[in-house]
Design a protein around this motif. Structure first.
Motif, short mmCIF file in Angstrom:
data_model
loop_
_atom_site.label_atom_id
_atom_site.label_comp_id
_atom_site.label_asym_id
_atom_site.label_seq_id
_atom_site.Cartn_x
_atom_site.Cartn_y
_atom_site.Cartn_z
N ALA A 87 0.83 -1.25 -0.16
CA ALA A 87 -0.07 -0.22 -0.10
C ALA A 87 0.87 1.31 -0.01
O ALA A 87 0.71 2.21 -0.77
N ALA A 88 1.95 1.33 0.73
CA ALA A 88 2.84 2.44 0.97
C ALA A 88 3.57 2.46 -0.09
O ALA A 88 3.74 3.73 -0.86
N ALA A 89 3.95 1.56 -1.10
CA ALA A 89 4.82 1.49 -2.26
C ALA A 89 3.91 2.15 -3.48
O ALA A 89 4.37 2.81 -4.11
N SER A 90 2.73 1.76 -3.34
CA SER A 90 1.83 2.36 -4.57
C SER A 90 1.49 3.81 -4.54
O SER A 90 1.43 4.52 -5.57
N LYS A 91 1.63 4.20 -3.37
CA LYS A 91 1.65 5.88 -3.06
C LYS A 91 2.91 6.60 -3.02
O LYS A 91 2.89 7.63 -3.35
N GLN A 92 4.16 5.85 -3.16
CA GLN A 92 5.27 6.43 -3.24
C GLN A 92 6.32 6.16 -4.52
O GLN A 92 7.40 6.22 -4.41
N ASN A 93 5.42 5.48 -5.38
CA ASN A 93 6.12 5.08 -6.57
C ASN A 93 7.27 3.86 -6.64
O ASN A 93 8.43 4.42 -7.01
N PHE A 94 6.95 3.15 -5.61
CA PHE A 94 8.05 1.99 -5.33
C PHE A 94 7.27 0.68 -5.95
O PHE A 94 6.14 0.52 -5.91
N LEU A 95 8.25 -0.01 -6.29
CA LEU A 95 7.77 -1.66 -7.07
C LEU A 95 8.47 -2.50 -5.93
O LEU A 95 9.64 -2.51 -5.29
N ILE A 96 7.41 -3.26 -5.13
CA ILE A 96 7.79 -4.32 -4.29
C ILE A 96 7.58 -5.60 -4.95
O ILE A 96 6.67 -5.87 -5.28
N THR A 97 8.55 -6.51 -4.63
CA THR A 97 8.53 -7.81 -5.20
C THR A 97 8.99 -8.82 -3.71
O THR A 97 9.46 -8.23 -2.77
N GLU A 98 8.47 -10.03 -3.95
CA GLU A 98 9.00 -11.23 -2.95
C GLU A 98 9.63 -12.34 -3.78
O GLU A 98 9.13 -12.87 -4.55
N ASN A 99 10.66 -12.36 -3.56
CA ASN A 99 11.77 -13.33 -4.29
C ASN A 99 12.75 -14.12 -3.02
O ASN A 99 13.93 -13.56 -3.14
N PRO A 100 12.21 -14.75 -2.23
CA PRO A 100 13.28 -15.37 -1.04
C PRO A 100 14.36 -16.01 -1.51
O PRO A 100 15.65 -16.25 -1.03
N ALA A 101 14.32 -16.76 -2.85
CA ALA A 101 15.54 -17.45 -3.32
C ALA A 101 16.74 -16.50 -3.69
O ALA A 101 17.82 -16.92 -3.71
N ALA A 102 16.28 -15.27 -3.93
CA ALA A 102 17.25 -14.38 -4.39
C ALA A 102 18.45 -14.27 -3.55
O ALA A 102 19.81 -14.16 -3.95
N GLU A 103 18.31 -14.33 -2.27
CA GLU A 103 19.49 -14.13 -1.19
C GLU A 103 20.15 -15.40 -1.21
O GLU A 103 21.58 -15.32 -1.36
N ALA A 104 19.91 -16.52 -1.21
CA ALA A 104 20.69 -17.82 -1.33
C ALA A 104 21.44 -17.82 -2.73
O ALA A 104 22.41 -18.08 -2.52
N GLU A 105 20.73 -17.31 -3.56
CA GLU A 105 21.82 -17.39 -4.68
C GLU A 105 22.90 -16.46 -4.71
O GLU A 105 24.06 -16.91 -5.12
N LYS A 106 22.84 -15.34 -4.38
CA LYS A 106 23.62 -14.29 -4.16
C LYS A 106 24.70 -14.89 -3.18
O LYS A 106 26.14 -14.68 -3.35
N GLN A 107 24.47 -15.58 -2.04
CA GLN A 107 25.53 -15.97 -0.87
C GLN A 107 26.42 -16.93 -1.60
O GLN A 107 27.50 -17.21 -1.12
N THR A 108 25.97 -17.76 -2.60
CA THR A 108 27.05 -18.67 -3.02
C THR A 108 27.48 -18.50 -4.52
O THR A 108 28.43 -18.81 -4.79
#
Length: 220
Positions: free
Chosen positions: A72-93
């Protein structure tokens, strides 16, 4: 959880919280980053530490409610919110953290870790009981001089008070923002709030999400 590349980052964060303890929420921005151009946030991890205990009842749908507030806050402040939990594990390795450059990095997309330490409400029950009250009744009397005058006569009595429950809502969330390329923590915020006479945390979540995005944009 991402590992910080430089130990002093953590120390600076805690020092900042100490210096700005009077403000809510308190936050710290990495001095080598300009976050004013950030317009996309990927939520990579959601940690829920809030548990019901004693007279405290934890929010059952904490993750859903926090994410709803962020969207809700992102829609009012021109942010794009996504959910991708796998992204962190990929970067760590696959990613190694390079030395920080002197020129400030200005990422447009960042990763976000949300840690909910407390989200819910406490309740205090006052049992039904009787309270002593005094009401004053007007009456006309004759004084010693034979004159009529009006006086107030106190009449004590008991009043039945029904059982009542008092609520206080609580919120404590830590937001850690990371550079998706290096895994470096570049922003951290601790938001702690409470509100009496309610068990709903929705209003506090809305303000918390709004302040988070606003403060990220301030990070230069």
């Amino acid at each position: 959880m991402k590992k910080l590349t430089v130990l002093t980052i953590c120390l600076l964060a805690f020092l900042s919280f100490t210096l700005t303890a009077a403000a809510s929420p308190s936050y710290w921005t990495h001095p080598d980053y300009d976050l004013s151009k950030v317009n996309a946030i990927n939520v990579t991890e959601f940690i829920e530490n809030s548990k019901s205990a004693g007279n405290f009842t934890a929010e059952k749908n904490a993750q859903q409610n926090v994410m709803s507030a962020l969207y809700a806050a992102a829609s009012k402040q021109n942010f794009l919110i996504t959910e991708n939990p796998a992204a962190e594990a990929e970067k760590q390795t696959t990613t190694q953290t390079p030395l920080l450059k002197k020129t400030k990095k200005a990422p447009k997309a960042v990763d976000l870790q949300v840690t909910v330490n407390r989200l819910g409400y406490s309740s205090r029950v006052v049992p039904a009981h009787f309270e002593n009250k005094i009401e004053y009744v007007s009456s006309t009397v004759i004084d010693s001089n034979g004159h009529y005058k009006e006086v107030s006569i106190p009449i004590p009595h008991k009043v039945y008070v029904q059982e009542v429950t008092y609520y206080t809502a609580y919120l404590e969330i830590i937001y850690n923002v990371y550079d998706p390329e290096t895994g470096t923590m570049i922003f951290t915020s601790r938001d702690s709030r409470d509100r009496g006479d309610t068990y709903s945390t929705n209003g506090m979540l809305e303000r918390s999400a709004k302040d988070l995005l606003k403060n990220i944009k301030k990070g230069k």
